[in-house]
Design a protein around this motif. Structure first.
Motif, short mmCIF file in Angstrom:
data_model
loop_
_atom_site.label_atom_id
_atom_site.label_comp_id
_atom_site.label_asym_id
_atom_site.label_seq_id
_atom_site.Cartn_x
_atom_site.Cartn_y
_atom_site.Cartn_z
N PRO A 1 -5.89 3.26 11.95
CA PRO A 1 -6.58 2.88 10.70
C PRO A 1 -5.65 2.89 9.48
CG PRO A 1 -7.64 4.83 11.69
CD PRO A 1 -6.51 4.46 12.59
N VAL A 2 -4.68 3.81 9.49
CA VAL A 2 -3.74 3.89 8.36
C VAL A 2 -2.87 2.64 8.31
CG1 VAL A 2 -1.79 5.16 7.40
CG2 VAL A 2 -3.69 6.41 8.42
N MET A 3 -2.35 2.25 9.47
CA MET A 3 -1.48 1.07 9.51
C MET A 3 -2.25 -0.18 9.08
SD MET A 3 1.27 2.26 9.99
CE MET A 3 1.88 3.85 10.30
N ALA A 4 -3.49 -0.29 9.56
CA ALA A 4 -4.30 -1.47 9.22
C ALA A 4 -4.54 -1.53 7.71
CB ALA A 4 -5.63 -1.43 9.97
N ALA A 5 -4.83 -0.39 7.10
CA ALA A 5 -5.10 -0.37 5.66
C ALA A 5 -3.85 -0.73 4.87
CB ALA A 5 -5.61 1.02 5.25
N LEU A 6 -2.71 -0.14 5.25
CA LEU A 6 -1.48 -0.41 4.50
C LEU A 6 -1.09 -1.88 4.61
CD1 LEU A 6 0.69 2.73 5.37
CD2 LEU A 6 -0.53 2.28 3.24
N GLU A 7 -1.25 -2.43 5.83
CA GLU A 7 -0.90 -3.84 6.00
C GLU A 7 -1.80 -4.75 5.17
OE1 GLU A 7 -0.71 -4.52 10.26
OE2 GLU A 7 0.96 -3.08 10.34
N ALA A 8 -3.02 -4.30 4.93
CA ALA A 8 -3.94 -5.09 4.10
C ALA A 8 -3.70 -4.85 2.61
CB ALA A 8 -5.38 -4.75 4.48
N GLY B 1 0.81 -1.21 0.00
CA GLY B 1 0.00 0.00 0.00
C GLY B 1 0.85 1.26 0.00
N MET B 2 0.34 2.31 -0.64
CA MET B 2 1.07 3.59 -0.64
C MET B 2 0.23 4.67 0.04
SD MET B 2 0.66 5.41 -4.30
CE MET B 2 -0.22 4.46 -5.52
N MET B 3 0.91 5.73 0.43
CA MET B 3 0.23 6.86 1.03
C MET B 3 0.22 8.02 0.04
SD MET B 3 1.49 6.57 4.97
CE MET B 3 3.24 6.37 4.73
N LEU B 4 -0.97 8.43 -0.36
CA LEU B 4 -1.13 9.52 -1.32
C LEU B 4 -1.48 10.78 -0.53
CD1 LEU B 4 -1.19 9.96 -4.43
CD2 LEU B 4 -3.65 9.50 -4.34
N LEU B 5 -0.55 11.72 -0.50
CA LEU B 5 -0.72 12.92 0.33
C LEU B 5 -1.13 14.08 -0.56
CD1 LEU B 5 2.63 12.06 1.98
CD2 LEU B 5 0.50 12.16 3.28
N GLU C 1 -0.38 12.77 23.48
CA GLU C 1 0.39 12.17 24.58
C GLU C 1 0.48 10.66 24.43
OE1 GLU C 1 2.11 13.38 27.28
OE2 GLU C 1 1.96 15.18 26.03
N ARG C 2 -0.62 10.05 24.02
CA ARG C 2 -0.66 8.59 23.90
C ARG C 2 -0.03 8.10 22.58
NH1 ARG C 2 -6.07 9.22 26.08
NH2 ARG C 2 -6.92 8.92 23.98
N GLY C 3 0.46 9.02 21.78
CA GLY C 3 1.12 8.63 20.53
C GLY C 3 0.16 8.06 19.50
N GLU C 4 -1.08 8.53 19.52
CA GLU C 4 -2.09 7.95 18.61
C GLU C 4 -2.12 8.60 17.23
OE1 GLU C 4 -5.87 7.82 20.62
OE2 GLU C 4 -5.03 6.74 22.32
N PHE C 5 -1.30 9.65 17.03
CA PHE C 5 -1.30 10.30 15.71
C PHE C 5 -0.08 9.91 14.88
CE2 PHE C 5 -3.93 13.61 17.98
CZ PHE C 5 -5.08 13.38 17.26
N LEU C 6 -0.31 9.71 13.61
CA LEU C 6 0.79 9.51 12.66
C LEU C 6 1.50 10.85 12.47
CD1 LEU C 6 1.92 7.40 10.64
CD2 LEU C 6 0.29 8.27 8.97
#
Ligand code: GDP
Ligand code: ADP
Ligand code: 5GP
Length: 218
Positions: free
Chosen positions: A99-106, A17-21, A78-83
């Motif tokens: 959600p981003v990590m899950a999508a890329l891994e799929a 998967g790629m990230m299109l910014l 604080e919890r490191g939940e943001f990319l």
């Protein structure tokens, strides 16, 4: 999966998967272009950001954004939940990581409608998996007209966004591709060409070496 002749179709099973910014000054059309690209490609997911700004008329929780208050947003940092996250137009915006990590891994691609600061953070951390596209308005007058025509922000907010737009445009050189959104359909076709071409890069298709080897062995 087979094509009816018992040949495997590896391109349907393993892809990276790629990230299109996608970034632009406010009103240049990135949201309209992005949403249509995602609607037209089932392998492309839209990253829904969290924001501390108030919803606009018609915006729905979880569709445009997750609307959160400042303490909640800062607790997520604080919890490191943001990319990535950034201050934009007096508000905080951030991309939830899970959600981003899950999508890329799929093997899905993810589209991000985020500002230049966020696009830079993501691309610096994952240069091989990122593609950056900048959308420019055809003129300043058009940009202002579109922001007024969208009729969702007060005059004060529109003026602030136009001012911030200059800062956004100044970072255009950080991007791999630049599209001038004059005619929407044409700009949309250009965005589609970029996305589909990038998908064909060998590095995004780890099945290719085995496929070619098998082809040569036939
Ligand atoms: P728009 O520019 O008219 O679409 O207005 P928005 O309020 O939707 O977005 C404001 C700015 O925040 C834009 O530059 C977006 O690209 C940016 N933005 C939205 N979501 C994110 C995010 O998750 N992270 C970052 N860094 N920027 C975001
Ligand atoms: P952004 O997300 O960059 O702020 P939007 O996608 O919300 O921009 O577009 C701003 C406004 O301009 C919307 O009302 C949209 O319908 C309109 N718009 C987008 N592209 C064009 C275009 N090529 N020509 C005319 N209007 C456009
Ligand atoms: P708006 O408030 O008009 O929806 O968005 C304003 C700006 O914030 C846009 O330029 C948009 O791209 C940016 N933005 C939205 N979400 C994010 C995000 O998660 N991260 C970053 N960095 N910018 C975002």
């Amino acid at each position: 999966m087979t094509d009816g002749h018992d040949h495997p179709r590896p391109w349907e099973t393993t892809r990276r998967g790629m990230m299109l910014l996608v970034s632009s000054p406010s009103g240049a059309g990135k949201t309209s272009l992005s949403r249509r690209l995602v609607a037209d490609h089932s392998d492309l997911m839209l990253s829904i950001s969290c924001t501390t700004r108030a919803p606009r008329p018609g915006e729905e929780e979880g569709r445009e954004y997750y609307f959160v208050d400042r303490p909640t947003f800062d607790a997520m940092i604080e919890r490191g939940e943001f990319l990535e996250w950034a201050d934009v137009h007096d508000n905080r915006y951030g991309t939830p990581k899970a959600p981003v990590m899950a999508a890329l891994e799929a093997g899905k691609d993810v589209l991000f409608d985020i500002d230049w600061q966020g696009a830079k953070q993501v691309a610096d951390n994952a240069p091989d998996d990122s593609v950056r596209v900048f959308i420019l308005p055809p003129s300043w007058e058009d940009l202002s007209r579109r922001l007024h025509a969208r009729a969702q922000d007060s005059e004060e907010v529109i003026q602030k966004r136009l001012l911030k737009g200059k800062d956004e445009i100044e970072h255009w050189r950080l991007y791999d591709y630049v599209i001038v959104n004059k005619n929407f359909d044409r700009a949309y076709a250009d965005l589609g060409h970029i996305y589909r071409s990038e998908r064909m890069k060998p590095g995004r298709n780890p099945w290719l070496p085995d496929f070619v080897e098998a082809l040569l062995a036939e």
